[in-house]
Enzyme design. Structure first.
Site, short mmCIF file in Angstrom:
data_model
loop_
_atom_site.label_atom_id
_atom_site.label_comp_id
_atom_site.label_asym_id
_atom_site.label_seq_id
_atom_site.Cartn_x
_atom_site.Cartn_y
_atom_site.Cartn_z
N LYS A 40 0.83 -1.20 0.00
CA LYS A 40 0.00 0.00 0.00
C LYS A 40 0.87 1.26 0.00
O LYS A 40 1.94 1.28 0.60
CB LYS A 40 -0.90 -0.01 1.23
N LYS A 45 7.61 0.92 1.72
CA LYS A 45 8.27 0.05 0.74
C LYS A 45 9.69 0.51 0.45
O LYS A 45 10.61 -0.29 0.35
CB LYS A 45 7.48 0.01 -0.56
N LYS A 71 7.79 9.56 -8.35
CA LYS A 71 8.34 10.43 -7.30
C LYS A 71 9.85 10.29 -7.21
O LYS A 71 10.50 11.12 -6.58
CB LYS A 71 7.71 10.09 -5.94
N ASP A 158 -0.48 0.71 -4.99
CA ASP A 158 -1.39 -0.36 -5.34
C ASP A 158 -1.23 -0.76 -6.80
O ASP A 158 -1.02 0.08 -7.67
CB ASP A 158 -2.84 0.07 -5.08
#
Length: 298
Positions: A40, A45, A71, A158
């Site tokens: 998510k 992560k 990003k 996601d």
């Protein structure tokens, strides 16, 4: 890489109604152990990927981390800066990839970890799978994968389309990062489904879940028991991990506080376990309504 419809003869679709970005067999990564990290948005992560890359390097392995998010912030704790993306540098040469040098888009980070930010197309345009494909092509053209032991793909939030799932076409094992809460586990269930779909046509298999930013793991463990997957590691909500992002460094540069040492050792244990080989989890994800009813308290 080629877009194809479910009617294409190139290979069967990954799932019902799927339109996927297909991997050109010549672009397959050979020789290295390849992992893809999902979860998510905002679950940690990139923190997990970067510290896992550092841990692999501490074990003596040659590591390449590929950030797959527009990003382009996957690797800044390794490099101490935001790196230009592959798409950025390709634009400067009008997408004539032959004009690029490795040092234009790959940078050395903490303890020798090599870092690449794939980037992504402008918002609302293009395909993330194309970007991943171009990145791997460049790495292969410049022979940068030949002396790499471990490749880690750090993939944005996601999985909503075949483009974002493209790293699964390269990976040997997929790792899901989740917290012990409803939203993380709900998203994890959908990611498990995406990994299962890709495993029909590719070698990727689900390794398991890394519990992150969580004091307890009871809900994660209950979910894992229900669908048949394993918890690989547990990282508690340690303030040093949050501060490491603010200090633009890995957890391995955060001193010798007992909580920090404990987290470092857990990353080293996880890296060694993944290197030795993790048996795939043959998980069966739930339907959205079923997991909605399953999670939480009466």
């Amino acid at each position: 890489m080629n877009l194809h419809s479910p009617k294409s003869s190139f290979s069967p679709p990954d799932g019902e109604g799927s339109v996927q970005v297909q991997l050109d067999p010549s672009d397959a990564i050979k020789g290295a152990k390849v992992f893809a990290v999902y979860g998510k948005g905002g679950i940690g992560k990139s923190t997990t990927s970067s510290n896992l890359s550092a841990a692999f390097s501490k074990l003596g392995h040659r590591v390449l981390q590929i950030g797959c998010d527009p990003k382009h912030d996957s690797t800044f704790t390794l490099t101490k800066k935001l790196m230009p993306t592959v798409i950025d540098v390709l634009e400067t040469v009008e997408f004539h990839a032959e004009e690029l040098r490795p040092e234009d888009y790959m940078f050395e980070g903490y303890n020798g970890v090599m870092c690449v930010e794939a980037g992504g197309p402008p918002a609302g345009t293009g395909c993330g799978g194309y970007v991943v494909g171009q990145t791997v092509k460049l790495l292969k053209q410049h022979h940068l994968l030949e002396e790499t032991d471990v490749v880690i793909f750090d993939v944005l939030g996601d999985v909503v389309c075949g483009g974002f799932a493209a790293p699964l076409q390269h990976a040997e094992r997929a790792i899901v990062v989740a917290a012990n809460d409803f939203d993380s586990i709900f998203a994890m269930n959908r990611i498990v489904a995406a990994i299962g779909a890709k495993s029909k046509n590719y070698d990727v298999r689900l390794a398991g879940v890394v519990a992150n930013r969580s004091r307890e793991t009871d809900e994660i463990d209950r979910f894992c028991d229900q669908i048949g997957m394993q918890r690989l590691a547990h990282f508690r909500d340690v303030d040093a991990i949050r501060r490491s992002r603010l200090k633009k460094c890995t957890l391995f540069e955060m001193g010798d506080d007992p909580e920090v040492i404990q987290a470092q050792n857990e990353y080293l244990r996880l890296a060694q376990m993944l290197w030795d080989g993790v048996e795939p989890s043959l998980a069966q994800p739930m339907k959205d309504r079923d997991i909605f009813d399953f999670l939480g308290f009466e």
